[in-house]
Motif scaffolding. Structure first.
Motif, mmCIF file in Angstrom:
data_model
loop_
_atom_site.group_PDB
_atom_site.id
_atom_site.type_symbol
_atom_site.label_atom_id
_atom_site.label_comp_id
_atom_site.label_asym_id
_atom_site.label_seq_id
_atom_site.Cartn_x
_atom_site.Cartn_y
_atom_site.Cartn_z
ATOM 1 N N GLU A 25 29.841 34.765 31.937
ATOM 2 C CA GLU A 25 30.624 35.520 32.916
ATOM 3 C C GLU A 25 31.306 34.602 33.935
ATOM 4 O OE1 GLU A 25 31.018 38.986 32.809
ATOM 5 O OE2 GLU A 25 30.117 38.563 30.857
ATOM 6 N N LEU A 72 36.508 36.320 29.351
ATOM 7 C CA LEU A 72 35.627 37.341 29.916
ATOM 8 C C LEU A 72 35.855 38.683 29.233
ATOM 9 C CD1 LEU A 72 36.004 36.544 33.726
ATOM 10 C CD2 LEU A 72 34.198 35.803 32.168
ATOM 11 N N ASN A 131 26.020 31.098 30.875
ATOM 12 C CA ASN A 131 26.667 31.960 31.874
ATOM 13 C C ASN A 131 28.074 32.322 31.406
ATOM 14 O OD1 ASN A 131 27.193 33.379 34.275
ATOM 15 N ND2 ASN A 131 28.076 31.556 35.244
ATOM 16 N N TRP A 138 31.523 28.541 34.083
ATOM 17 C CA TRP A 138 31.288 29.106 32.754
ATOM 18 C C TRP A 138 30.417 28.170 31.933
ATOM 19 C CZ3 TRP A 138 31.917 27.078 27.967
ATOM 20 C CH2 TRP A 138 31.745 27.945 26.876
ATOM 21 N N ARG A 149 33.913 32.441 35.807
ATOM 22 C CA ARG A 149 35.377 32.582 35.859
ATOM 23 C C ARG A 149 36.105 31.238 35.831
ATOM 24 N NH1 ARG A 149 37.253 37.611 36.903
ATOM 25 N NH2 ARG A 149 35.747 39.154 37.627
ATOM 26 N N ASN A 196 38.406 42.363 35.060
ATOM 27 C CA ASN A 196 37.467 43.143 35.880
ATOM 28 C C ASN A 196 37.747 43.041 37.383
ATOM 29 O OD1 ASN A 196 35.966 43.928 33.525
ATOM 30 N ND2 ASN A 196 34.986 41.922 33.558
ATOM 31 N N LYS A 220 34.686 44.888 31.241
ATOM 32 C CA LYS A 220 33.479 45.729 31.332
ATOM 33 C C LYS A 220 33.797 47.214 31.237
ATOM 34 C CE LYS A 220 30.779 42.439 34.054
ATOM 35 N NZ LYS A 220 30.086 42.183 35.344
#
Length: 496
Positions: free
Chosen positions: A427, A451, A425, A421, A429, A387, A454
């Motif tokens: 998301e 991840l 959570n 992480w 990194r 992303n 998206k």
């Protein structure tokens, strides 16, 4: 002396004028290197320096600047030919040199521009700014192929910020290109420490050592470093022209900072009986390597480990295949985890290199003495790829983009880290994996990601059309490169 912006403007304007005549940034940069070096030799031979620099008689700056027209062109060609025979840095600067500016009037204008400035009195920051700017422009010129020797400066600065090299320690890059890692390390040491006389001398003449087999790139590296006040104009060169992978020279260093050349296989080109060019895989048979392979990246990884002193530190840019490839790749990864502390991996986004479609990572590891148990206890991975979208022109990667990684890396105390992480959570990194978790993976695969992309789930999160188009082009070009490698392997011939 002219103001700074005026000097930069003049140097750049000549690049544009010559480009209209078909002279590339690279050719202009090369000629500027020759002329700048000759002018600075002339300045250092005069007060207040009064240094004796061994330039052959009749090949000095004074003999050049007084000529015009065809006489200038002939004399300049003679100077290049004679200086290529010189020893040390002088010979390395002029090796394989030739005049690429065929219009004597334009050549004279460049000589006149160089002659009007006192380059030896000019700040290293300004000289560096001029030269680095031209190097980057040359890298952007895809036809020149120079992009493979130019690592994004933001990435280099981030790697140096993590390693934090110290004074009185040695630094090497076995594929040093135009010297970006050396300059960033130099700047860090100068800005972070109050150096005494001994430390300044060591930094200038004893800190750096590298290899660069491409003559023109090696020339630019030497000039780039000299303009940044590294090395002596009449000293021995510390950039070797030897292929670093061929043999262990026996030198050991405190730090290795490197981005070895892209391309999976090492090969040599020869002409067969039919007069056609063919490629043959080049395998380095070294007793100090864990695995024998034609994979250039795996060979560099093994070589870099041998370059390190005990407890020496390395930060190296390597492509994805090093993390997941089986066979020799698996052997090398297992040995790296065993004999070094491979503590951090930074997953890099696409769109930051001048060679399209490159998927790369930075591996940070410390060398360790022999032991029964593996030195690597856990590997921390920062995913700055999923992303994340960059392009070279509209959205280039900046140092600020990597600041969160630098903070998480925690250079001042690497043992005090906290994951971002968690199951709460997903998301985050920044995540760690234990040695046991990694060796349990198929082929000890280190290409680890968690991840979700998206853009695959939410059309509202698609990147801008120009970024998306650029990524599509990069993927197509990367696929073509891979397909060419396969075809060359099957046919054994060099494609024109």
């Amino acid at each position: 002396m002219s103001n700074e912006s005026g000097i930069v403007s003049k140097v750049w304007s000549f690049a544009s004028v010559l480009r209209d005549d078909g002279v590339s940034y690279g050719d202009y940069l090369t000629q500027l290197t020759y002329l700048l070096f000759l002018k600075m030799v002339d300045e250092f031979a005069k007060p207040p320096y009064n240094r004796e620099i061994a330039v052959p008689e009749g090949c000095d700056w004074e003999s050049l600047k007084g000529k015009r027209g065809a006489e200038l062109e002939t004399h300049y060609t003679k100077i290049l030919r004679e200086l290529a025979k010189a020893k040390g840095t002088l010979g390395q600067i002029f090796v394989k040199s030739r005049n690429e500016i065929q219009d004597p009037a334009k050549l004279y204008k460049i000589i006149d521009m160089v002659d009007k400035e006192k380059w030896s009195m000019m700040g290293a920051d300004l000289k560096g700014k001029i030269y680095e700017g031209l190097l980057e422009k040359n890298a952007e010129d895809t036809k020149s192929g120079a992009g493979q020797y130019f690592t994004p400066r933001a990435l280099i600065r981030a790697m140096v910020a993590c390693i934090q090299p110290e004074p009185m320690k040695t630094i090497t890059d076995p594929a040093c290109g135009t010297g970006g890692f050396f300059l960033a390390a130099y700047d860090h040491i100068v800005s972070s420490h109050e150096l005494n006389r001994e430390q300044k001398e060591f930094l200038k003449n004893k800190t750096f050592y590298g290899n660069e087999i491409v003559a023109n790139t090696r020339r630019m590296c030497l000039m780039n470093m000299f303009l940044h006040n590294i090395g002596e104009i009449d000293g021995e060169t510390f950039i070797s022209s030897a292929d670093a992978l061929v043999a262990d020279e026996g030198k050991r260093f405190d730090y290795v900072l490197a981005n070895p050349p892209f391309g999976k296989k090492s090969s040599m080109t020869f002409t067969n009986e039919e007069g056609e060019q063919e490629k043959e895989d080049l395998v380095y048979n070294r007793q100090d390597f864990w695995a024998t392979t034609s994979n250039k990246q795996l060979n560099f990884m093994q070589h870099i480990r041998t370059l390190l002193k005990e407890n020496g530190e390395a930060a190296v840019v390597l492509p994805d295949n090093v993390l997941f490839e089986g066979g020799a790749g698996e052997t090398v990864r297992k040995q790296m985890l065993q004999s070094t502390e491979l503590h951090t991996i930074l997953r890099l986004p696409t769109g930051i290199f001048y060679k399209p479609g490159v998927k790369a990572n930075v591996l940070f590891f410390d060398n360790r003495p022999g032991a029964k148990e593996a030195w690597t206890k856990e590997v921390w991975i920062y995913d700055y790829r999923t992303n994340v979208h960059h392009t070279l022109k509209k959205k280039p990667m900046q140092l600020e983009d990597l600041q969160d990684f630098i903070d998480r890396y925690n250079p001042s105390n690497r043992n005090d880290r906290t994951e971002t992480w968690s199951e709460e959570n997903p998301e985050g990194r920044w995540r760690k994996f234990t040695y046991e978790e990694i060796i349990a993976r198929d082929k000890t695969n280190l290409d680890i990601f968690w991840l979700k992309d998206k853009s695959l789930a939410d059309l509202d999160n698609l990147p801008d059309p120009d970024i998306l188009a650029n990524e599509i082009i990069e993927n197509i070009e990367a696929g073509l490169e891979s397909f060419k490698e396969v075809m060359e392997t099957i046919n054994g011939k060099v494609e024109e």
